[in-house]
Design an enzyme around this catalytic site. Sequence first.
Site, PDB file in Angstrom:
ATOM      1  N   ARG B 287       0.752  -1.081   0.022  1.00 16.90           N
ATOM      2  CA  ARG B 287      -0.005  -0.058   0.039  1.00 16.90           C
ATOM      3  C   ARG B 287       0.738   1.366   0.086  1.00 16.90           C
ATOM      4  NH1 ARG B 287      -3.064  -2.823   4.622  1.00 16.90           N
ATOM      5  NH2 ARG B 287      -4.734  -3.473   3.306  1.00 16.90           N
ATOM      6  N   PHE B 408      -9.881  -0.210  -3.627  1.00 20.56           N
ATOM      7  CA  PHE B 408      -8.993  -1.253  -3.598  1.00 20.56           C
ATOM      8  C   PHE B 408      -7.907  -1.315  -2.641  1.00 20.56           C
ATOM      9  CE2 PHE B 408      -6.131  -0.340  -7.560  1.00 20.56           C
ATOM     10  CZ  PHE B 408      -5.887   0.923  -6.877  1.00 20.56           C
ATOM     11  N   GLU B 409      -7.285  -2.326  -2.589  1.00 20.96           N
ATOM     12  CA  GLU B 409      -6.207  -2.587  -1.748  1.00 20.96           C
ATOM     13  C   GLU B 409      -6.587  -2.377  -0.167  1.00 20.96           C
ATOM     14  OE1 GLU B 409      -2.372  -1.755  -2.513  1.00 20.96           O
ATOM     15  OE2 GLU B 409      -2.425  -1.181  -4.546  1.00 20.96           O
ATOM     16  N   GLY B 410      -7.898  -2.872  -0.080  1.00 21.33           N
ATOM     17  CA  GLY B 410      -8.151  -2.693   1.459  1.00 21.33           C
ATOM     18  C   GLY B 410      -9.143  -1.320   1.419  1.00 21.33           C
TER      19      GLY B 410
END
Lengths: 447, 604
Positions: B287, B408-410
């Site tokens: 991230r 996205f990515e959490g």
Amino acid sequence: MKGSRCLHQLKSLRLLSHAGRRLPPPAAAAAAGDNGALFRLHSSSLLGGSQCPQREVLRHFHSSPARTKSQPARFVQEEDKTRDKSLVAHDDLFEQVAKETKTKATFNKVIDVYTKRDIRRRGHVEFIYAALKKMPEFGVEKDLTVYNKLLDVFPKEVFVPQNFIQRMFNHYPRQQECGVQLLEQMESYGIMPNTETKVLLVQIFGEKTHPMRKYQRIMYWFPKFMHANPFPIPKQLPEDPVDLARFSLTRMANDWDAKVTVYQLPCTDITDSGAEVTLPHIVGIQSPSQMEALAKHNPCRPVFVEGPFPLWMRKTCVYYYVLRADPAPPEEKLDLDLDRDLGDDESFDVEDLDDGPVFAMCMTSQGDQATLNQWISGLQQSNPILGQIPTLFRLGAGPRELQGVGDTDSASGTWFSSHAHKEEADPGEDGEAVVEEEPRRSQGVKQ
Amino acid sequence: MLLIHHTSFYFSVTFLLPMHNPVTISKKACFVLQAEVFPYPEIGNDEVEEIKQLVAPVEKFFSDDVDSAKIDREATIPLETLQGLKDLGLFGIMIPEEYGGLGLSHTIYARLNEIIALDGSIAVTLAAHQAIGLKGILIAGNEAQKKKYLPKLASGEHIAAFCLTEPGSGSDAASIQTRATLSEDGKHYLINGSKIWISNGGMADIMTVFARTEVEVDGVKKDKISAFIVERAFGGIASGKPEDKLGIRGSNTCELSFDNVPVPVENVIGEIGGGFKIAMNILNSGRFSMGSSCAGMIKKLIELTSEYAATRKQFNKSLSEFGMIQEKFAMMALNAFVMESMAYLTAGMMDRPGVPDCSLEAAMVKVFSSEGGWICVSEALQVLGGLGYTKNYPFERFVRDCRILPIFEGTNEILRMYITLTGMQYAGKILTGKIKEMKKGNIGLAIGMVSKKLRTSLGASVDLGLTGKDGVVHPSLEDSAKKLEQNVSLFGSTVESLLYRYGKTIVDEQLVLKRVADVLIHMYAMTAVLSRASRSISIGLRNHDHEVLLANTFCNDAFFKNNYWMVQLQKHSPENNDANIKKIAKQVLENRAYICSHPLERTY
């Protein structure tokens, strides 16, 4: 530290006064009573340019005791001779090696020859001083690796103070001074030392010695001033005169919207008659606001083409011409504030000086009226009003061509001298322009 | 002469905070200020050179050879563009050189991402490939797996994908249903199930697939998640039609279904049953680069819009002379500055030797930059007005592309929970210890706490040692540093009281947790800008006065926001509107509609 240094200088001065009889004893005594700063003033002013004898005496004072004992009363005059000899020897070394070419390679070779010749590195301080002096000649005065190599000439670990007394006093002052001198030369040429320099300094002199402090000071201040100039000039200026002109004009105009126009590229033509004609380049710049101001200009009042004005870019000088008008007369200006009042500020403000508007700038390699006329007619295409305004040429007899474009920074030292020389050499052209501007201005009205 | 050697800035806040606040919860804050954030991480001269050499060709490629409008229109990245990316080595930025990658650090990866982010589709394709797709092999794979797969992945010959999300399991990754069963001969796992929204799903050759496996723990059979390297060549994998998306249209996103895909047992990543941890590690470490990506994008937007603002004239003035337009540019610059500071601080921390856990910091960078980026692109579009809304300008594409970032990515919601709870856990442990001590009758501790409360309430200034003679922050940032210190100390007591009030049930107080996360993010951002600006002044970087201005402005702003949130946190739910908000939502959701009568309706 400072105290010990003063004391040391004082002693050296005394020795000097006895030896050279340059300073009468009472004066020396008076100086001794003074504080350090004043004393230093005395010594420097009295000694004037003769730094060498003092340095010699310094060596007497701090060099190996055996030597001092054996020659306790040597006179400066004598000393001077012997030392001169040694220095000349080093200078000779440089001259010998570099008879034909003076390059970095030959300079490095001299250093190599010296370091390999004598394992004891006898006279290395003199050698380094001589080398420092010769660096600009070899064009290596801006080369960090050469400085590091030169620093490497010092023997390692010999001069590192071993105990607190040595640390307290000026340990091997001549060597330290030489190290500082080397760093000072780097500083004056704007060379930033690197880690290798630091490692060498620590190996040679140890921590917290004068050269090390000098290094730290350089490392503290250099980065702080590195970006102090908000209008940086690149190290390598463009070689092409058109690019150079474009760069300089943009820099002067300092306006994102200003548009650079190349009115004519430099080229060489052969006319029908066979004569070779060199066309000069003409590069101009004008911003939209300048165009607007020109459009509003009163056509009854003339505009002037003036120049050449010099612009220095590092060590290159370029010349530019401006199209400007006289400031609008007071009656044309709308001044609504007719009343005088107590609160009026009647002081003269340098910033707020009405100097007349500048409508455009240009650079050309040939500043005669014909060439500049070409510029004006080029401008006229985007500024039709120029057709109605009388244009006056007020040209000083400046240099006819761009100077020093080909000179790079490396040859800067010689450039200065050659330039100065040139100016002295042909006073017929430049001299008169300097004496009186007004009568020399070739006045001509277009149209 | 004043001689400040750079090393004198080597102070760790971790060290300073507990010293001044021996027992309080602001220890939690020092979790944020974890590792050494002062001085700002630096890279060596050789690395700077390396960056210069790398960045120039990539920049040239993106400005000359990438036609983002076409990629967006045709919803596919042309093969020659992909080939160009492969030739530049961008498919293996962080893969070690021994496996054919570039072997670059997190910092340089972040720097390259600034440029790559200029095209959202390419950025997502590359990120899905190397930030998550092959990360599993890189961080948890064994030597044989690395040797077998990484060289081809690094060259871009094979493209990787990361398969975790399923129709029934999004943010709740632990609930996946795909199953891997051991074949009878014990040599293969057979994977069955389907995965959705797989970036690069249509073109990936190597996939990191997560599936449930039966594991025997202490004689009891349990379902645990494992990670597998699956090659498309194994057979049984079907990919669906590429999704038609709002933004990042050039990136390939599709559904994948696995039907008895045989995966050799040696393709299990890590241990069998250890997949969930691997998944979280991959996601957590991927991230951090979003900060630099967003910053790179905003910097580009500033260039594009400022030219328009300077030339466009309205009311006889250029747009750049209007205060409301100026505000937008200031905001964009501030956001880019803060994101950059946070991203490179985090990247620098991750580059430290060992395997530092920077998942908390990375999550904070992600939340801040995805939300800041969204605001910035929409404001940039606003500067152009109607023109920005058309497809003639790239702004609408940036807006669409940017919308994916908070998702996205959490998702940002999950990450906020993660940020708060990770921190709280730490604070909670200390607090429980303290309460136990007091229960044992440690009167000294109780008195100490009371007297400390009294002192701070009487207005004793807070000093965490950031400023002053031996401080790590430059004097021109002193006021801002003081503000950060005040925030940290108030935050400590706030969290303490929250834990006293809610205890373990704080996990369910999402509105509270959200504010705590926001305060934490802003405190980390303040730390990052202070650290960066201090370094810039000390070494005399160009325009460091502008950095100081930005840092002070941001800190001032963040200080007030933080104070506001913390005041809200100290209030009970009826006072800070939380109760009302919940009530409104409940009534709306009960009716699944907006329930007010229409204002034009009449009753008589």
